[in-house]
Design an enzyme around this catalytic site. Structure first.
Site, PDB file in Angstrom:
ATOM      1  N   GLU A 261     -41.502 -28.360  66.703  1.00  0.00           N
ATOM      2  CA  GLU A 261     -40.204 -28.962  67.028  1.00  0.00           C
ATOM      3  C   GLU A 261     -39.144 -28.384  66.113  1.00  0.00           C
ATOM      4  OE1 GLU A 261     -40.078 -33.211  66.978  1.00  0.00           O
ATOM      5  OE2 GLU A 261     -41.771 -33.410  68.339  1.00  0.00           O
ATOM      6  N   LYS A 263     -36.481 -28.392  63.365  1.00  0.00           N
ATOM      7  CA  LYS A 263     -36.246 -29.285  62.222  1.00  0.00           C
ATOM      8  C   LYS A 263     -34.742 -29.366  62.002  1.00  0.00           C
ATOM      9  CE  LYS A 263     -37.708 -30.339  57.464  1.00  0.00           C
ATOM     10  NZ  LYS A 263     -36.476 -30.954  57.024  1.00  0.00           N
ATOM     11  N   ARG A 268     -32.320 -38.723  59.085  1.00  0.00           N
ATOM     12  CA  ARG A 268     -33.426 -39.352  59.814  1.00  0.00           C
ATOM     13  C   ARG A 268     -33.092 -40.808  60.042  1.00  0.00           C
ATOM     14  NH1 ARG A 268     -39.469 -38.563  58.639  1.00  0.00           N
ATOM     15  NH2 ARG A 268     -40.525 -40.022  60.033  1.00  0.00           N
ATOM     16  N   ARG A 283     -33.822 -43.380  56.103  1.00  0.00           N
ATOM     17  CA  ARG A 283     -35.067 -42.912  55.489  1.00  0.00           C
ATOM     18  C   ARG A 283     -35.517 -43.836  54.347  1.00  0.00           C
ATOM     19  NH1 ARG A 283     -37.374 -37.920  53.343  1.00  0.00           N
ATOM     20  NH2 ARG A 283     -38.977 -38.955  52.148  1.00  0.00           N
ATOM     21  N   GLU A 313     -33.292 -37.804  64.590  1.00  0.00           N
ATOM     22  CA  GLU A 313     -32.421 -37.242  63.560  1.00  0.00           C
ATOM     23  C   GLU A 313     -31.018 -37.133  64.162  1.00  0.00           C
ATOM     24  OE1 GLU A 313     -34.002 -36.091  60.556  1.00  0.00           O
ATOM     25  OE2 GLU A 313     -32.576 -34.654  59.725  1.00  0.00           O
ATOM     26  N   PHE A 351     -37.426 -38.049  68.331  1.00  0.00           N
ATOM     27  CA  PHE A 351     -38.699 -37.326  68.276  1.00  0.00           C
ATOM     28  C   PHE A 351     -39.928 -38.228  68.205  1.00  0.00           C
ATOM     29  CE2 PHE A 351     -36.872 -36.969  63.897  1.00  0.00           C
ATOM     30  CZ  PHE A 351     -37.785 -37.765  63.216  1.00  0.00           C
ATOM     31  N   ARG A 428     -47.640 -38.565  53.746  1.00  0.00           N
ATOM     32  CA  ARG A 428     -47.297 -37.146  53.896  1.00  0.00           C
ATOM     33  C   ARG A 428     -48.614 -36.413  54.059  1.00  0.00           C
ATOM     34  NH1 ARG A 428     -42.738 -34.392  52.455  1.00  0.00           N
ATOM     35  NH2 ARG A 428     -41.841 -35.935  51.093  1.00  0.00           N
ATOM     36  N   LYS A 434     -43.991 -28.898  57.737  1.00  0.00           N
ATOM     37  CA  LYS A 434     -42.648 -28.315  57.871  1.00  0.00           C
ATOM     38  C   LYS A 434     -42.640 -26.876  57.396  1.00  0.00           C
ATOM     39  CE  LYS A 434     -41.119 -30.601  53.620  1.00  0.00           C
ATOM     40  NZ  LYS A 434     -40.104 -31.393  52.957  1.00  0.00           N
TER      41      LYS A 434
HETATM   42  P1  ATP Z   1     -36.587 -32.305  53.581  1.00  0.00           P
HETATM   43  O1  ATP Z   1     -35.776 -32.469  52.317  1.00  0.00           O
HETATM   44  O2  ATP Z   1     -37.312 -31.004  53.720  1.00  0.00           O
HETATM   45  O3  ATP Z   1     -35.901 -32.736  54.834  1.00  0.00           O
HETATM   46  P2  ATP Z   1     -37.924 -34.766  53.277  1.00  0.00           P
HETATM   47  O4  ATP Z   1     -38.764 -35.042  52.076  1.00  0.00           O
HETATM   48  O5  ATP Z   1     -36.614 -35.447  53.398  1.00  0.00           O
HETATM   49  O6  ATP Z   1     -37.799 -33.217  53.393  1.00  0.00           O
HETATM   50  P3  ATP Z   1     -40.090 -34.474  55.066  1.00  0.00           P
HETATM   51  O7  ATP Z   1     -40.905 -35.511  55.676  1.00  0.00           O
HETATM   52  O8  ATP Z   1     -40.737 -33.650  54.046  1.00  0.00           O
HETATM   53  O9  ATP Z   1     -38.756 -35.122  54.551  1.00  0.00           O
HETATM   54  O10 ATP Z   1     -39.599 -33.502  56.196  1.00  0.00           O
HETATM   55  C1  ATP Z   1     -39.395 -34.021  57.446  1.00  0.00           C
HETATM   56  C2  ATP Z   1     -37.965 -34.442  57.582  1.00  0.00           C
HETATM   57  O11 ATP Z   1     -37.347 -33.586  58.518  1.00  0.00           O
HETATM   58  C3  ATP Z   1     -37.849 -35.820  58.176  1.00  0.00           C
HETATM   59  O12 ATP Z   1     -37.758 -36.805  57.195  1.00  0.00           O
HETATM   60  C4  ATP Z   1     -36.619 -35.741  59.055  1.00  0.00           C
HETATM   61  O13 ATP Z   1     -35.488 -36.207  58.360  1.00  0.00           O
HETATM   62  C5  ATP Z   1     -36.406 -34.275  59.292  1.00  0.00           C
HETATM   63  N1  ATP Z   1     -36.582 -33.837  60.693  1.00  0.00           N
HETATM   64  C6  ATP Z   1     -35.758 -33.011  61.337  1.00  0.00           C
HETATM   65  N2  ATP Z   1     -36.203 -32.728  62.564  1.00  0.00           N
HETATM   66  C7  ATP Z   1     -37.350 -33.418  62.730  1.00  0.00           C
HETATM   67  C8  ATP Z   1     -38.288 -33.523  63.788  1.00  0.00           C
HETATM   68  N3  ATP Z   1     -38.147 -32.850  64.920  1.00  0.00           N
HETATM   69  N4  ATP Z   1     -39.369 -34.328  63.600  1.00  0.00           N
HETATM   70  C9  ATP Z   1     -39.548 -34.997  62.440  1.00  0.00           C
HETATM   71  N5  ATP Z   1     -38.694 -34.921  61.399  1.00  0.00           N
HETATM   72  C10 ATP Z   1     -37.607 -34.135  61.531  1.00  0.00           C
END
Ligand code: ATP
Length: 591
Positions: A261, A263, A268, A283, A313, A351, A428, A434
């Site tokens: 998907e 990103k 979020r 979040r 998102e 999503f 996680r 990712k």
């Molecule tokens: P980062 O700072 O890399 O966004 P994070 O620690 O905030 O990381 P992670 O769970 O590591 O969060 O990375 C997933 C994040 O990506 C989600 O919290 C969400 O905000 C974002 N995101 C963007 N697109 C998507 C998607 N298609 N599906 C899930 N999460 C997504």
């Protein structure tokens, strides 16, 4: 253990012990002792108060007591003048301690106010008074709040006054975290910390430490079965692992096919729809509905069923182009929201689906959740499903990654399509991976670290910070282990802002949940999270992150760490974990 509520004076004695300890193990022992003395029907209230709150964090109950009003409350409780309390405050530097001294001094005047001797307040009474303070609204509410607070203080023991005042100011900060409480609950009610994962699972679904505590105190682990998903109660969000090499996705994820998907670089959100009532949680599980009236409308107009919990998102758009997270953040304001909704319109990319019409979807596979999501939502220009492909072909994924970047996104998220690709609340794991465009340096991602100390600056920086001592979170042990001293990357504004943000978390000894060989100039209770970049992870004889896991007496450190910005959307237990660092270190070594 009696069914009568525990006295607050006893709670306060334990608070003091918690505040003083420098050992997390001792912290668990103190909590266990306290839990054993507390009847199960009050344990929820105790847990909220331990965290300096009145109810579950996500409810954001505000007491509405400013410093001036609390000061007045202290004066009123002990028949002192405002000036006298002000003076005590100046002398002690802490209104909690000032209240304790005022309580000692003011016992004569006290009788005039309470018309009687001090009686022992119970924990329940303290908690319910705080609830009344929070609920007092409208005209005359300030006086009402003041009177309740003064009544509480005047009936409390001296030490009790210290903690009641700090709770009133939302500055309790005992250094106890949610996981610390879960460990202590497991010890007390199931006989072993090994049962924390079961308790934690329910905590991740309910986000309510008090509720979980009460269930486990009343009925043991089996009591937790009653706690399910509920609309209006946010679920801790599922997170993604990171990988440096796309080719490893298959190995990590297992299964034949997986989805990639886009990103998105936005915010979020978890959206709870209950008929016409739509609520949006961030979040960090804060309610952000007011910031997103447009998202609320998209959902009301285009989701065909009454009850649902969805995730997506929100991304800022301009002239059809997706904009950065920084742009979206300009919406974060208390006033003029409508104006900024027009100035910075958003698209919502859905999503995931976690709940539909009375049924939890957490245990359903990702393909099933996505299929249902697509059934219940009508896409519009502003309400989209996340763009994705489902394939087993890595070249296609690579192509999709390029495309995603070209469309202004951060990269891709690969998602397992296996039978067991459930929604893992708060975890996680490898079901989501990712892959971002900035994975070019040896260090495969920026890190979100908790500030635990500061070293004084020299020369041009004297009077501000020379460096921040930053730590990763060890989730298994529930402690913060140091990873670096960050001394570069700060703008002048950062150097002005950071001390203001950190001031309130300062304590005069090493916090119990911090593991550090370095003795900084100032210690901070783990609270503030910052984003840091660096060249690579190296073994370190001074830092404690992952100590002994790669080599005896060595932890991990970041080479050339550089401060990027604050991550106020993250809580300290959402910092980069030591397990993640281990993964990153191993990946880095393979290159
Ligand atoms: P980062 O700072 O890399 O966004 P994070 O620690 O905030 O990381 P992670 O769970 O590591 O969060 O990375 C997933 C994040 O990506 C989600 O919290 C969400 O905000 C974002 N995101 C963007 N697109 C998507 C998607 N298609 N599906 C899930 N999460 C997504």
């Amino acid at each position: 253990m009696s069914s009568e509520s525990i006295l607050f004076s006893e709670v306060a004695e334990h608070f003091e012990k918690l505040e003083k300890t420098q050992s997390r193990l001792e912290m668990i022992d103190i909590l266990e002792e306290l839990f054993n003395d507390t009847p199960p029907n009050s344990i929820d209230k105790l847990c909220y108060l331990l965290l300096g709150e009145i109810d579950a964090d996500f409810k954001h109950i505000k007491l509405g007591l400013g410093e001036k009003l609390v000061q007045k409350g202290v004066a009123k409780a002990f028949s002192l003048s405002n000036e006298e309390v002000e003076k005590l405050f100046r002398e002690t530097g802490d209104l909690g301690e000032a209240a304790e001294v005022a309580s000692e001094k003011g016992s004569k005047g006290l009788k005039a106010f309470t018309k009687g001797e001090r009686k022992g307040l119970s924990l329940k009474e303290v908690h319910s008074s705080f609830l009344k303070i929070a609920n007092a609204e409208g005209s005359g509410s300030q006086d009402k709040k003041l009177n309740i607070l003064a009544g509480l203080l005047s009936n409390s023991t001296n030490k009790g006054c210290r903690y009641i005042t700090r709770i009133a100011l939302s500055k309790l900060r005992l250094g106890v975290g949610d996981m610390t409480i879960l460990d202590a609950l497991a010890e007390t009610y199931t006989g072993s910390k090994d049962n924390r994962p079961q308790i934690e699972h329910i905590y991740n679904i309910s986000s309510d430490v008090g509720l979980v505590a009460k269930k486990v105190a009343e009925d043991g682990v089996s009591g937790l079965d009653d706690v399910g998903v509920e609309i209006g109660r946010p679920i801790r969000m599922m997170l993604a692992q990171r990988l440096k090499k796309l080719s490893e996705i298959k190995e990590k994820m297992g299964g034949d096919e997986f989805a990639a998907e886009e990103k998105y670089d936005g915010e979020r959100m978890q959206i709870h729809k209950d008929g016409e009532n739509v609520r949006v949680f961030s979040r960090r599980l804060e309610e952000i509905t007011k910031q997103y009236p447009d998202v609320v409308e998209y959902i009301k107009d285009n989701v065909d069923i009454d009850e649902a919990i969805m995730e997506g998102e929100a991304v800022a758009v301009q002239d059809g182009e997706l904009q950065s997270f920084q742009k979206l953040m300009r919406r974060k304001r208390k006033y003029d929201i409508e104006e900024f909704v027009d100035k910075i319109p958003v698209k919502l990319f859905l999503f995931d689906l976690l709940y539909v019409e009375g049924e939890s979807y957490l245990k359903k596979s990702y393909p099933k959740r996505r299929e249902k999501l697509e059934q219940i939502v009508d896409e519009t220009d502003n309400l989209k499903f996340s763009r994705r492909i489902v394939t087993d072909n890595l070249d296609k994924i690579d192509e999709f990654f390029e495309e995603s970047i070209n469309r202004g996104n951060e990269g891709i998220l690969a998602k397992s399509c296996d039978e067991d690709s459930v929604y893992r609340a708060g975890a996680r794991e490898w079901l989501w991976i990712k892959w971002k465009k900035d994975y070019t340096s040896k260090l495969s991602d920026t890190l979100d670290l908790t500030v635990v100390g500061a070293l004084a600056g020299k020369g041009r920086r004297s009077g501000t910070y020379g460096a921040l001592l930053c730590a990763a979170y060890n989730h298994e042990k529930d402690v913060f282990e140091t990873l670096c001293k960050v001394g570069t990357g700060f703008t002048d504004e950062d150097l002005e802002l950071l001390p203001k943000k950190l001031e309130e978390f300062e304590i005069d000894h090493k916090p119990a949940r911090v593991v550090s060989e370095i003795e900084p100039t100032q210690w901070f209770q783990p609270n503030l999270v910052v984003e840091v970049e660096g060249a690579e992870l190296t073994k370190s004889p001074v830092h404690t992150a992952g100590l002994d896991r790669i080599e005896e007496d060595k932890g991990l450190a970041i080479r050339f760490p550089r401060y990027l910005n604050l991550r106020e959307d993250k809580s300290p237990d959402e910092s980069t974990t030591v397990s993640e660092l281990m993964e990153m270190y191993e990946n880095q070594e393979k290159i």
